[in-house]
Structure formats: structure tokens, C-alpha cells
Design an enzyme around this catalytic site. Sequence first.
Site, PDB file in Angstrom:
ATOM      1  N   GLU A   1       0.841  -1.197   0.000  1.00 31.56           N
ATOM      2  CA  GLU A   1       0.000   0.000   0.000  1.00 31.56           C
ATOM      3  C   GLU A   1       0.878   1.249   0.000  1.00 31.56           C
ATOM      4  O   GLU A   1       1.738   1.416   0.856  1.00 31.56           O
ATOM      5  CB  GLU A   1      -0.864  -0.043   1.263  1.00 31.56           C
ATOM      6  CG  GLU A   1      -1.560   1.240   1.580  1.00 31.56           C
ATOM      7  CD  GLU A   1      -2.174   1.195   2.991  1.00 31.56           C
ATOM      8  OE1 GLU A   1      -2.014   0.181   3.694  1.00 31.56           O
ATOM      9  OE2 GLU A   1      -2.784   2.194   3.359  1.00 31.56           O
TER      10      GLU A   1
ATOM     11  N   ASP B   1      -0.824  -1.280   5.819  1.00 36.35           N
ATOM     12  CA  ASP B   1      -0.632  -0.688   7.141  1.00 36.35           C
ATOM     13  C   ASP B   1      -1.522  -1.361   8.177  1.00 36.35           C
ATOM     14  O   ASP B   1      -2.600  -1.844   7.854  1.00 36.35           O
ATOM     15  CB  ASP B   1      -0.995   0.810   7.107  1.00 36.35           C
ATOM     16  CG  ASP B   1       0.073   1.619   6.395  1.00 36.35           C
ATOM     17  OD1 ASP B   1       1.190   1.088   6.228  1.00 36.35           O
ATOM     18  OD2 ASP B   1      -0.227   2.759   5.999  1.00 36.35           O
TER      19      ASP B   1
ATOM     20  N   ASP C   1      -3.526  -0.217  10.178  1.00 33.88           N
ATOM     21  CA  ASP C   1      -4.564   0.702  10.661  1.00 33.88           C
ATOM     22  C   ASP C   1      -5.859   0.468   9.886  1.00 33.88           C
ATOM     23  O   ASP C   1      -5.945  -0.457   9.072  1.00 33.88           O
ATOM     24  CB  ASP C   1      -4.089   2.165  10.526  1.00 33.88           C
ATOM     25  CG  ASP C   1      -3.793   2.520   9.073  1.00 33.88           C
ATOM     26  OD1 ASP C   1      -4.091   1.695   8.182  1.00 33.88           O
ATOM     27  OD2 ASP C   1      -3.259   3.613   8.825  1.00 33.88           O
TER      28      ASP C   1
ATOM     29  N   ASP D   1      -7.393   2.141   7.483  1.00 33.01           N
ATOM     30  CA  ASP D   1      -7.285   2.248   6.028  1.00 33.01           C
ATOM     31  C   ASP D   1      -6.616   1.017   5.435  1.00 33.01           C
ATOM     32  O   ASP D   1      -7.037   0.493   4.405  1.00 33.01           O
ATOM     33  CB  ASP D   1      -6.469   3.490   5.645  1.00 33.01           C
ATOM     34  CG  ASP D   1      -7.336   4.740   5.665  1.00 33.01           C
ATOM     35  OD1 ASP D   1      -8.567   4.582   5.819  1.00 33.01           O
ATOM     36  OD2 ASP D   1      -6.777   5.841   5.540  1.00 33.01           O
TER      37      ASP D   1
END
Length: 634
Positions: free
Chosen positions: A424, A497, A499, A501
Site C-alpha cells: 500500500e 498498514d 490501521d 485504512d
Amino acid sequence: MQRQYTAENITVLEGLDPVKKRPGMYIGSTDIRGLHHLVYEVVDNSVDEALAGEADRIDITIEPNGAVTVQDNGRGIPVDIHPDKGVSALELVMTVLHAGGKFGGEGYKVSGGLHGVGVSVVNALSRWMAVEVRRDGKLYRQEYAHGIPQGSVAVVGDAEGHGTRTSFLVDRAIMETDDYDYDVLAQRFREMAYLNRGLWFTFRDERPGRERERSFYFDGGIVSFVRHMNRNRAVIIPTPIYIAKEFEGASVEVAMQYCEDYSELISTFANNINTPDGGTHLTGFRSALTNTINKYARKNGQIGEKEPNLTGEDVREGLTAIISVKLTNPQFEGQTKAKLGNAEVRTYTEMLVNDGLFAYLEENPTEGRKIVEKCLTASRAREAARKARDLVTRKSALEGVSLPGKLADCSERDPSKTEIYIVEGDSAGGSAKQGRDRGFQAILPLRGKIINVEKARLDKILGFDAIKMLITALGTSIGDRFSIEKLRYHRIIIMTDADVDGAHIRTLLLTFFFRHLPELIEAGHLYIAQPPLYRVQHGKTVRYAYNEAEREAIIAELGPDKKANVQRYKGLGEMNPEQLWSTTMDPAHRVLLQAKVNNQLDAHEVFDMLMGSNVPPRKKFIETHAKNVKNLDI
Ligand code: 0RA
């Protein structure tokens, strides 16, 4: 205590010996799957009694001591003495391999092809077992230890009604585990309740601290099943179509309903057993479906004389269907016995759908028109997709020599040795490129969100650069041009990641693979990288934690007086190339999750819910599960 062996006991012992020696041959394995198999074996016998029209309740209990009890309200296993063998029918069923309960049946008798190894197998693998039969006003009972009867069948009291109650405690010297998974078993009982309309299941867990109870009963049978599968989707006709017919030696049932989205979900069963590889029932259904809808659409003027027929894909787009056949002698084929082979079933299913579906369409013209309209839309979109794809593929953008510029390829050319990281963002991509072993690791950075493929057809999906790049890099192409032999990397690793997102992008990518390149998941090529969440530094030692618990453990290990410096990684980009390599990419240290589809039906449901157009169920799911997602098993 000295055990008494009579001559008869010794033959019983020898008779069940092969099961104890090679349990895997009979129940597949001795792990949790094999353990559950034992329960299914006993329950299947009660379901058979229900299929014969003689029982409508099955109660299953995991007892406080871990024994399992299955009780039905059928006729009760016969207890009369077998004329040749001189022992009761019940004892034969319990102690002789393949004795089954299939004697004395009239009409066609159904028995599970996969599970149907006989309850004597369960007895052989049980430390203790007991069967109670209520019939003719009496309660009969026999107990067994390691498959050996502890005395003959005896009348132990009076009884009202009729039925069979079987309890067993597995032999831990043979079975690796006795820790039943309530949810897995409950899921199967729910499925059986759908497949056998009107049959009541109650499932209780009485193990200390784990007490719970669920009941399953569906008046609508497979119609309820289809409603359940479509509960998070927008449907085109409110009531599923149901058609059923009895043939010689077999019954065939179909429930089906069209949805507004694109995925096809047809589940097939033979004798209550899922046949994920399809077979003759599926083949018959497909050909009759295409035939019937075309015939109706032409008769109705929705397809003109000079216009081509709708294809199979056109008429299956957005279709949810259950096909359930029950037959006397099911032939299961293929490596995993997951495919139905009986040739006559193809003819039966075709006849049923040709007649039954055509009649439905004629009797329900509003619905008929809507269904054909939906198929025509699918056909037009497919034509557009074909054009779009040909335009791209001709230029070799998906299949050709020119690899995407963003791809940092590896030098190794043997796909079995190589891997590709789908990363990403450009900055994380940069770290990954510098940190990797360029010999066998390729990096493909994808920028921003990729499209939600759940809401779009292939033509639209192929319009996105990120997707095009991905397919080109993998080398397999897509759709009817897909070829797994051309796969350029045998490990495809999604690295996002840690997180929200990142999780979203990961889900989008997984959805894309699941819907459009499922073969890669099935072949075990798809993985998810797990970057650490924390870096804990004390003096010169640096350690990484992949979750809260690990972080706490590391800090506790250091002791209270040592001050550790804890850094929380918000994204892959915060790690330098060496850190990314040593924590997440180095095969010697990294932990990869392999993406697997345990159950096609469940996976479809989860993706529908997470990615489909209905928002409330997704919100609810995320609220319920967000806190305890540990392992990703799609
Ligand atoms: C054979 C014949 C009959 C019943 C059964 C088997 C039977 C087996 C099981 C196994 C679990 N529950 C069961 N219930 C019934 C019928 C004999 C008769 O005519 O009464």
C-alpha cells in the site's frame, strides 16, 4: 478388574479392530474434524429416520463430562434377535462394521455417502457408549466399552413413545481432541435443518462455563435457506422460486432467487451432503436453466427472432440457488468425493427445471419479465466487458511482455521460488523495494484505494490501473482467459498498514481475489503479511511486538525499573528498509497468514455483507467483530 471376554466379544473386538488401527480410513482424521465426524455419523442416522418420515425431532447435547448425546423420536433401532446371528439387531448395528440400519426399509432409503460409515465406527472409537431404545412401551439399553458390549440388550424400564438415544465418550487414546467446537457443529445442524424441512434440531452445550442452547427449524426448508443467503442483498423477486419432484429412487428440490448484484451462488447437496465440486445435479440444473429462460424469453418476445440466445453466464448472474437431491445410492466422485456422479440425476434435474421453472414463469408473468430483463442486462454488460477486455488484452496490457513500470521485479524466474508483495502506498513501496531480497522478492506498490469489486462488473474493474497492473504483474490474465500456469509468483503477499485504512485496502484486495481470481486462493498462493505494531527499545536491544499482549509481555520481561522506549508504528512507511525486512519480509522471521476459504457459503456471505450495497448489516458486523478480529480466515 479383570475383563471377561466371551467368544462373541472377541469377534466383536476383532471386527472393530481395523477402525481402531486406522481411524483415518473411516473418519478422515483423528483431529477436530474427525471428532465432529463422529457426531455427524450419529446424527445422520437420526436424520435418516426423519427422511423415512418417522421422526421430526433431534436433540443433541454435549454433556458436562464431554460425552455427546443424540436423541430422536423415531421408531427406535429394532431390538429383536437376528435369526441367523442370535444377537439383537441393535447390537449388530453397534458392533458390526457397515451393518448400518438399512434393513427392513421400504421405498427408497437415503444415507449419507460421506458420513455413512456406520455408528459402529463411533463405538469403536469411544471409551464408553450407551444406546437406549424406547419402543413397544419398554425402555431397552445396552452399554459398550471400546466397542465391546457390556452385557446384552436389556429391558431397563417402561417407556412412553418411541425413539433412540445414543451417548458416547470418545477414546482419547485414539482421538487427539475431545474439545467440540459448538459453532462448527451448530452451523452443520442449521444446514441440516434447512435441507430437511420441518425437522427440529435442538443443540445444547452443558460443558461447565460454556453453557448454551440453540434450536433450528425451518418450515420453508431450502426456500428459507435461499432467503437466509440473500438476507443482505437486494432481490429482484421477493419470494424465492421453489420446484420439487419425486422420481424413481430420488427426490429433487430447487429453490432459487435473483439478486441485483452480479455474483452467482449455487450450492448443491446430495443426501444432505454439500457437493462443492457440483456434479450431475448441477449440470442438469444449468443446462435446463439456460434452455428454459431462453425458451420463455423468445415466447414472450423479449428476445427477437434474429437475436442470439442468452448464455449460461447471463442467466446465472446474480442467482442464488440451492439444489438438493436425495437418492438411494449416491455416487460421490473425485479426489475429495465432493462431486455427484449418478447419471440419472442429471436427467431428473433437467426435467424438473424444464417443466417446473417454465410453469412458474408462465404463471408469474411479472416476475418472469423481470428475470429475463435482468439476464438481458447481464448479457449486454458481458458484451461490453468482452469488448473492453479485448481492447486491452490485444494490446497485451494484461498478458503481454510489458510489465508495469511500477513493478520492481525479482531476478529469479522460477515462480515456485518467487514472491510478490502488493504494498500500500508509494512510500511503503519504497522501503519495501530497498529492504527486499531482490533475488526472489518482487514489489508492486498500489496507490490509494482500489475499487470495490463487489459493486462492479469485470469491464468496469478492468478500467482501473491498479487492477490492470496487478493482473499484468501476476501474469495469469483473468476471466475466461485465466490460466494458473502463467502465474509468475507462487506467493502473493498483501502488505498493508496496521490501521483502519490498511484493513480496508486489504479487504478490497481480498474481495477482488475471492471474486475474480479464486483459483489463486484455492491453490494456497495468497498471503497476508503481518507487520509489527510496536517497536520496543531498551539500550541497544530492539524487539518487535505484533499485538498489545506481546508488547506488554516484552515490557514485563524488562522489569519495572528499566525504562523502555515504545514506538507505535502507524504505517509501514515509518519503518526503515532494514526494519521492514527483518520484521515483515525476511522468511526466517516473518509470520504470514495464508488466506483460505473454509466454507464457500460463509465466505460469500461475509463478502456480501462487508462489500455489498446493503449498509446496515455491514455496520452491525463491524461493530460486533471489530474488537476481536485476531486471525483472518475468509
Ligand atoms: C432400521 C429399521 C427401523 C428403524 C431404524 C433402523 C432406526 C435407526 C436409527 C438410528 C438412530 N435412530 C434410529 N431410528 C430408527 C425400523 C424398524 C421398525 O419397523 O420399527
